[in-house]
Design a protein around this motif. Sequence first.
Motif, PDB file in Angstrom:
ATOM      1  N   ALA A   1       7.370   3.999   6.831  1.00  0.00           N
ATOM      2  CA  ALA A   1       7.262   5.299   6.176  1.00  0.00           C
ATOM      3  C   ALA A   1       6.674   5.103   4.785  1.00  0.00           C
ATOM      4  CB  ALA A   1       8.641   5.956   6.061  1.00  0.00           C
ATOM      5  N   PRO A   2       6.079   6.161   4.217  1.00  0.00           N
ATOM      6  CA  PRO A   2       5.642   6.072   2.820  1.00  0.00           C
ATOM      7  C   PRO A   2       6.852   5.833   1.924  1.00  0.00           C
ATOM      8  CG  PRO A   2       4.772   8.048   3.873  1.00  0.00           C
ATOM      9  CD  PRO A   2       5.744   7.443   4.824  1.00  0.00           C
ATOM     10  N   VAL A   3       6.669   5.017   0.916  1.00  0.00           N
ATOM     11  CA  VAL A   3       7.785   4.641   0.042  1.00  0.00           C
ATOM     12  C   VAL A   3       8.407   5.868  -0.637  1.00  0.00           C
ATOM     13  CG1 VAL A   3       8.364   3.352  -2.048  1.00  0.00           C
ATOM     14  CG2 VAL A   3       6.995   2.301  -0.304  1.00  0.00           C
ATOM     15  N   GLN A   4       7.606   6.884  -0.932  1.00  0.00           N
ATOM     16  CA  GLN A   4       8.153   8.081  -1.568  1.00  0.00           C
ATOM     17  C   GLN A   4       9.159   8.802  -0.682  1.00  0.00           C
ATOM     18  OE1 GLN A   4       4.861   7.436  -1.393  1.00  0.00           O
ATOM     19  NE2 GLN A   4       4.351   7.052  -3.527  1.00  0.00           N
ATOM     20  N   ALA A   5       9.074   8.594   0.641  1.00  0.00           N
ATOM     21  CA  ALA A   5       9.984   9.253   1.576  1.00  0.00           C
ATOM     22  C   ALA A   5      11.184   8.381   1.934  1.00  0.00           C
ATOM     23  CB  ALA A   5       9.225   9.631   2.844  1.00  0.00           C
ATOM     24  N   VAL A   6      11.278   7.199   1.351  1.00  0.00           N
ATOM     25  CA  VAL A   6      12.352   6.251   1.669  1.00  0.00           C
ATOM     26  C   VAL A   6      13.439   6.338   0.610  1.00  0.00           C
ATOM     27  CG1 VAL A   6      12.927   3.805   1.905  1.00  0.00           C
ATOM     28  CG2 VAL A   6      10.785   4.679   2.845  1.00  0.00           C
ATOM     29  N   ARG A   7      14.684   6.294   1.058  1.00  0.00           N
ATOM     30  CA  ARG A   7      15.808   6.220   0.133  1.00  0.00           C
ATOM     31  C   ARG A   7      16.514   4.895   0.359  1.00  0.00           C
ATOM     32  NH1 ARG A   7      20.146  10.438   0.991  1.00  0.00           N
ATOM     33  NH2 ARG A   7      21.387   8.729   1.768  1.00  0.00           N
ATOM     34  N   ALA A   8      16.636   4.112  -0.683  1.00  0.00           N
ATOM     35  CA  ALA A   8      17.297   2.803  -0.593  1.00  0.00           C
ATOM     36  C   ALA A   8      18.520   2.805  -1.503  1.00  0.00           C
ATOM     37  CB  ALA A   8      16.340   1.693  -1.004  1.00  0.00           C
ATOM     38  N   SER A   9      19.611   2.256  -1.000  1.00  0.00           N
ATOM     39  CA  SER A   9      20.845   2.222  -1.787  1.00  0.00           C
ATOM     40  C   SER A   9      21.718   1.078  -1.295  1.00  0.00           C
ATOM     41  CB  SER A   9      21.589   3.553  -1.664  1.00  0.00           C
ATOM     42  OG  SER A   9      21.942   3.790  -0.313  1.00  0.00           O
ATOM     43  N   ARG A  10      22.811   0.874  -2.006  1.00  0.00           N
ATOM     44  CA  ARG A  10      23.820  -0.104  -1.590  1.00  0.00           C
ATOM     45  C   ARG A  10      24.910   0.640  -0.840  1.00  0.00           C
ATOM     46  NH1 ARG A  10      24.283  -3.821  -6.768  1.00  0.00           N
ATOM     47  NH2 ARG A  10      22.833  -5.411  -6.056  1.00  0.00           N
ATOM     48  N   PRO A  11      25.367   0.098   0.272  1.00  0.00           N
ATOM     49  CA  PRO A  11      26.478   0.748   0.971  1.00  0.00           C
ATOM     50  C   PRO A  11      27.784   0.514   0.225  1.00  0.00           C
ATOM     51  CG  PRO A  11      25.824  -1.239   2.124  1.00  0.00           C
ATOM     52  CD  PRO A  11      24.853  -1.060   0.983  1.00  0.00           C
ATOM     53  N   TRP A  12      28.648   1.486   0.229  1.00  0.00           N
ATOM     54  CA  TRP A  12      29.921   1.357  -0.466  1.00  0.00           C
ATOM     55  C   TRP A  12      30.897   0.491   0.326  1.00  0.00           C
ATOM     56  CZ3 TRP A  12      34.120   2.958   2.291  1.00  0.00           C
ATOM     57  CH2 TRP A  12      33.870   3.832   3.351  1.00  0.00           C
ATOM     58  N   PHE A  13      30.611   0.286   1.616  1.00  0.00           N
ATOM     59  CA  PHE A  13      31.546  -0.381   2.499  1.00  0.00           C
ATOM     60  C   PHE A  13      31.246  -1.854   2.742  1.00  0.00           C
ATOM     61  CE2 PHE A  13      28.207   1.687   4.889  1.00  0.00           C
ATOM     62  CZ  PHE A  13      27.695   0.645   5.632  1.00  0.00           C
TER      63      PHE A  13
ATOM     64  N   ASP B   1       0.817  -1.222   0.000  1.00  0.00           N
ATOM     65  CA  ASP B   1       0.000   0.000   0.000  1.00  0.00           C
ATOM     66  C   ASP B   1       0.848   1.268   0.000  1.00  0.00           C
ATOM     67  OD1 ASP B   1      -2.439  -1.248  -0.107  1.00  0.00           O
ATOM     68  OD2 ASP B   1      -2.659  -1.332   2.072  1.00  0.00           O
ATOM     69  N   GLY B   2       1.993   1.245  -0.672  1.00  0.00           N
ATOM     70  CA  GLY B   2       2.835   2.434  -0.754  1.00  0.00           C
ATOM     71  C   GLY B   2       3.597   2.739   0.523  1.00  0.00           C
ATOM     72  N   ARG B   3       3.720   1.774   1.428  1.00  0.00           N
ATOM     73  CA  ARG B   3       4.466   1.943   2.684  1.00  0.00           C
ATOM     74  C   ARG B   3       5.537   0.874   2.821  1.00  0.00           C
ATOM     75  NH1 ARG B   3       3.138   5.588   6.140  1.00  0.00           N
ATOM     76  NH2 ARG B   3       4.001   4.936   8.111  1.00  0.00           N
ATOM     77  N   LEU B   4       6.672   1.277   3.332  1.00  0.00           N
ATOM     78  CA  LEU B   4       7.741   0.342   3.668  1.00  0.00           C
ATOM     79  C   LEU B   4       7.684   0.120   5.167  1.00  0.00           C
ATOM     80  CD1 LEU B   4      10.401  -1.218   2.961  1.00  0.00           C
ATOM     81  CD2 LEU B   4      11.581   0.868   3.566  1.00  0.00           C
TER      82      LEU B   4
END
Length: 107
Positions: A46-58, A30-33
């Motif tokens: 949180a709402p998915v639009q407000a979430v930032r997902a990435s791969r860590p460099w470390f 429903d658009g939430r993580l």
Amino acid sequence: MAELEFTARGVRIGRRLRSLTRAGQVRISDGRLELLTSYGSEIDSAPVQAVRASRPWFAHGGRALADLNGHRYLLTLSDHDPAPGEPGPPAARRFIEAVRRASGRGA
């Protein structure tokens, strides 16, 4: 109940140097993580639009970072997707793609 867009079980969820759960759950629905403990109680959401997902460099490929509500969580998923019918969390790459797809930022 709405259809789940992404779900992963057996995920280690940590914040800074502290492990919050070793067998948690990550869901996008429903658009939430939602980040849940192994008992199903909510760690954060949180709402998915407000979430930032990435791969860590470390870290190796089985980890992903998720920024929710001003907190950064380190999620340990898997290096590769489990075989069909086998238990285990999906690859971190699939989690990042699911967040981008659900938020409308593309895959």
